[in-house]
Scaffold this motif. Structure first.
Motif, PDB file in Angstrom:
ATOM      1  N   ALA A  35       0.810  -1.226   0.000  1.00 36.62           N
ATOM      2  CA  ALA A  35       0.000   0.000   0.000  1.00 36.62           C
ATOM      3  C   ALA A  35       0.840   1.271   0.000  1.00 36.62           C
ATOM      4  N   MET A  36       1.905   1.283   0.774  1.00 40.69           N
ATOM      5  CA  MET A  36       2.664   2.522   0.973  1.00 40.69           C
ATOM      6  C   MET A  36       3.246   3.030  -0.337  1.00 40.69           C
ATOM      7  N   GLY A  37       2.838   4.214  -0.729  1.00 40.48           N
ATOM      8  CA  GLY A  37       3.382   4.831  -1.933  1.00 40.48           C
ATOM      9  C   GLY A  37       2.760   4.308  -3.220  1.00 40.48           C
ATOM     10  N   LYS A  38       1.969   3.242  -3.121  1.00 38.58           N
ATOM     11  CA  LYS A  38       1.380   2.651  -4.330  1.00 38.58           C
ATOM     12  C   LYS A  38      -0.133   2.805  -4.353  1.00 38.58           C
ATOM     13  N   MET A  39      -0.751   2.807  -3.162  1.00 40.30           N
ATOM     14  CA  MET A  39      -2.203   3.015  -3.085  1.00 40.30           C
ATOM     15  C   MET A  39      -2.460   4.339  -2.362  1.00 40.30           C
ATOM     16  N   ALA A  40      -3.345   5.150  -2.913  1.00 42.25           N
ATOM     17  CA  ALA A  40      -3.750   6.362  -2.200  1.00 42.25           C
ATOM     18  C   ALA A  40      -4.706   5.963  -1.075  1.00 42.25           C
ATOM     19  N   PRO A  41      -4.819   6.793  -0.021  1.00 38.07           N
ATOM     20  CA  PRO A  41      -5.790   6.476   1.034  1.00 38.07           C
ATOM     21  C   PRO A  41      -7.185   6.199   0.464  1.00 38.07           C
ATOM     22  N   GLY A 154      11.143   0.881  10.576  1.00 44.23           N
ATOM     23  CA  GLY A 154      10.607   1.990   9.795  1.00 44.23           C
ATOM     24  C   GLY A 154       9.140   1.836   9.443  1.00 44.23           C
ATOM     25  N   TYR A 155       8.418   0.910  10.136  1.00 46.87           N
ATOM     26  CA  TYR A 155       6.992   0.724   9.880  1.00 46.87           C
ATOM     27  C   TYR A 155       6.136   1.689  10.713  1.00 46.87           C
ATOM     28  N   LEU A 156       6.746   2.262  11.750  1.00 52.71           N
ATOM     29  CA  LEU A 156       6.083   3.275  12.571  1.00 52.71           C
ATOM     30  C   LEU A 156       7.062   4.434  12.730  1.00 52.71           C
ATOM     31  N   GLY A 157       6.530   5.594  13.115  1.00 53.55           N
ATOM     32  CA  GLY A 157       7.377   6.772  13.281  1.00 53.55           C
ATOM     33  C   GLY A 157       7.159   7.743  12.135  1.00 53.55           C
ATOM     34  N   THR A 158       8.185   8.517  11.836  1.00 58.88           N
ATOM     35  CA  THR A 158       8.026   9.516  10.775  1.00 58.88           C
ATOM     36  C   THR A 158       8.391   8.923   9.422  1.00 58.88           C
ATOM     37  N   ASN A 159       7.717   9.392   8.377  1.00 60.30           N
ATOM     38  CA  ASN A 159       7.983   9.010   6.980  1.00 60.30           C
ATOM     39  C   ASN A 159       8.096   7.496   6.808  1.00 60.30           C
ATOM     40  N   ILE A 160       6.983   6.832   7.069  1.00 57.78           N
ATOM     41  CA  ILE A 160       6.949   5.373   7.037  1.00 57.78           C
ATOM     42  C   ILE A 160       7.254   4.852   5.634  1.00 57.78           C
ATOM     43  N   LEU A 161       8.250   3.991   5.521  1.00 59.72           N
ATOM     44  CA  LEU A 161       8.704   3.415   4.249  1.00 59.72           C
ATOM     45  C   LEU A 161       8.942   4.486   3.182  1.00 59.72           C
ATOM     46  N   GLY A 162       9.492   5.612   3.638  1.00 57.05           N
ATOM     47  CA  GLY A 162       9.890   6.659   2.693  1.00 57.05           C
ATOM     48  C   GLY A 162       8.757   7.539   2.187  1.00 57.05           C
ATOM     49  N   THR A 163       7.547   7.352   2.709  1.00 56.60           N
ATOM     50  CA  THR A 163       6.425   8.197   2.285  1.00 56.60           C
ATOM     51  C   THR A 163       6.329   9.420   3.204  1.00 56.60           C
ATOM     52  N   ASP A 164       5.347  10.282   2.964  1.00 58.71           N
ATOM     53  CA  ASP A 164       5.150  11.406   3.889  1.00 58.71           C
ATOM     54  C   ASP A 164       4.143  11.048   4.979  1.00 58.71           C
TER      55      ASP A 164
END
Lengths: 437, 166
Positions: A35-41, A154-164
């Protein structure tokens, strides 16, 4: 990996917990990566809406529809605005007879956390809480470890998996009280107040924790999310045997040979759960009735055993699927004592805010105690019927606690009326010797 | 004395530091009321009147309002409890499986009723809502440990010295 039992695929026979390494080795966090970076919310929301997932905490409200009420286009909600949106996992499992979320929490904590990250991403939440009952000591420790491991990855915190997308997650043990499981009462508790439920509207989706948009979902609901994101809505719909989608954690407790909790396709017939999984009644006991989904659901009886265990079928039969964990009333247990135990429980757990609940439930409990202890009078039957009408009507009370308490009483009076009347005419309980043997 | 010195006379520096850490997560100090009660209880076992007043002062709320919160929650103790609290599930499945006899046998063994603490301060016995282990009924907790399928006849063995290490 088992695709037809997604929720329990990491549950081992000895119920030992699945750690990060084992979870990922079995395909864990693939939904997050997908989902991250590939699917929009909005894509994630549509997937959940199309899946027909319904809330597994008891009410069965469509999860995607609930999420869709969260405002997404408010400029004040933009990242960095300091205005939060919240996701809360309701892990305050206290409904009598319910022991399904404990299994999911203790055996596979990462499944819940992955679902929560995806849910938070979908609704734009930047803070998540797991509100867990304090007695779930083992689960609390496992969840805290799992959250720390997610930060390291890097699954929690800021910029998860390089996203915003950024998300902080906290485990919040409760200080007790059943009413905290009601979503608006839970929010009051998280704000440090007495856990009184709140009037709706405004709904929490718009104005919840600290007046900000908030989604509260049950553990089992959230555990489904990453599977649906990964495999799609059609896969999820195909899991169900009836019009409902997915699997369900079903449980059986009471005098059956093999009490337990199993993940089965939603819509599995009640008889199959009771006989094939719970092993049928213990020798020397017969079933008289059962509560299909926890202490606040109406009794069903023998004639209902071939019904499908899903929201609509159980609703049409006059009860609710609730939490899906059945409590069996056997022929050596007093139905009056059984209902008295439940009403006393609800009476004790009333938050005290509204009069029908605060004063009505202790009155019901007193009448039931009178009947059970042989002090009952014929007019007590009318009193109980009036209480059911008055306290049980939604709209007379501030929340669903007191109407829930009336469900086993109303249906108990319907199916076991002879037992109530016999207590009154004989001035004693005809089960008394057997109850505690 | 200053207000802070007054506070420190009742609460420890460590307790105040833990409460202040919680304050960072809430928009108003009263929002940390339950957390603060739990922190002090974790240090002292219960919430005395003096603790209550000190916490209320620190959070800028009245002691009466904080007491309204403290007394709402079953796991905030406004009276001293024993070193271990026994939480005996008395919800419907455990009731069917004999929690009343369990309670009687515990009471006989320890010489305490519901809500009471043993003379040696080892145990306090309390009723508890469904503990979420109904397939293993009857169940109880002693401190942080869940005990499943408890036999009313042998329950007393759980309270022998060293029983929990076995």
């Amino acid at each position: 990996m088992s695709l037809d039992r997604p929720l329990t695929r990491n549950v081992r026979a000895d119920r030992s917990p699945t750690d990060m390494a084992a979870y990922e080795a079995n395909g864990g966090y693939q939904g997050l990566h997908a989902a991250m970076g590939k699917m929009a919310p909005a894509d994630c929301l549509k997937t959940i809406q199309d899946s027909n997932l319904r809330g597994r905490g008891g009410a069965g409200f469509p999860t995607g529809m609930k999420w869709s009420f969260v405002p997404m286009d408010d400029p004040a909600d933009a990242p960095g605005s300091n205005k939060h949106k919240y996701l809360i996992c309701n892990a305050d499992e206290m409904e009598p007879g319910t022991f399904k979320d404990r299994l999911l929490l203790e055996c596979d904590p990462h499944q819940l956390i992955e679902g929560m990250i995806l849910a938070a991403y979908t609704i734009g939440a930047d803070v998540a809480y797991i509100f867990i009952r304090a007695e779930y000591v083992v689960a609390t420790a496992l969840l805290r470890k799992a959250i720390a491991d997610c930060h390291a990855k890097g699954y929690l915190g800021t910029n998860i998996l390089g996203t915003d997308f950024s998300l902080e997650m906290h485990v919040h043990p409760s200080a007790g009280r059943y009413i905290c499981g009601e979503e608006t009462a839970l929010i009051s508790a998280l704000e440090g107040k007495r856990a009184n439920p709140r009037a709706k509207p405004p709904f929490p989706q718009v104005s919840g924790l600290w007046g900000r948009p908030t989604i509260v979902n049950n553990v089992e609901t959230l555990c489904n999310i990453h599977h649906i994101i990964e495999r799609g809505p059609q896969w999820f719909q195909d899991l169900g045997l009836t019009s409902d989608a997915g699997t369900k954690m079903y449980g059986v407790s009471g005098r059956v040979k093999n009490p337990g909790c199993w993940e089965l396709p939603i819509g599995t017939p009640i008889r199959e759960i009771l006989e094939d999984y719970a092993g049928g009644m213990e020798d020397g006991y017969k079933m008289r009735g059962f509560l299909p989904g926890g202490g606040s659901t109406d009794f069903l009886v023998e004639e209902h055993l071939d019904l499908a265990m899903d929201y609509d079928t159980i609703g049409k039969a006059g009860s609710r699927m609730g939490t899906g964990t059945m409590i069996i009333l056997d022929d050596r247990t007093c139905p009056v004592g059984f209902v008295k135990n439940l009403v006393e429980f609800f009476s004790r757990e009333s938050c005290g805010f509204c009069t029908p609940c605060r004063d009505g439930l202790p009155w019901s409990a007193q009448v039931l105690d009178d009947i059970e202890c042989g002090r009952g009078l014929p007019e007590d039957m009318d009193t109980l019927a009036r209480q059911v009408t008055f306290i049980g009507a939604m709209g007379n009370t501030h929340c669903a606690l007191a109407p829930g308490a009336m469900e086993p009483l109303a249906s108990g009076l319907k199916y076991f009326r002879d037992d109530f009347e016999r207590h009154i005419t004989e001035g004693s309980c005809h089960f008394h010797k057997e109850v505690h043997s | 004395m200053t207000m802070r010195q007054n506070l420190i006379a009742v609460l420890s520096e460590g307790e105040i530091a833990e409460i202040d850490a919680e304050l960072a997560h809430v928009p108003i100090p009263a929002g940390a009321a339950i957390d603060a009660l739990k922190i002090v209880q974790a240090h002292r076992g219960w919430i005395s009147d003096e603790s209550l007043k000190a916490i209320a002062q620190h959070l800028g709320m009245s002691a009466a309002e904080l007491d309204g919160i403290a007394t709402f929650y079953t796991l905030i103790f406004r009276r001293p409890v024993g070193e271990k609290v026994i939480l005996l599930c008395n919800s419907v499945t455990c009731w069917m499986k004999g929690c009343d006899s369990l309670q009687q046998n515990i009471s006989d063994q320890l010489g305490i009723g519901m809500g009471e603490t043993t003379a040696d301060n080892a145990y306090t016995l309390l009723p508890m809502t469904c503990l979420g282990a109904c397939d293993k009924a009857p169940v109880l907790m002693i401190g942080d440990d869940l005990h499943e399928d408890v036999d009313p006849q042998s329950v007393a063995q759980l309270f022998q010295p060293g029983a929990e290490e076995q």
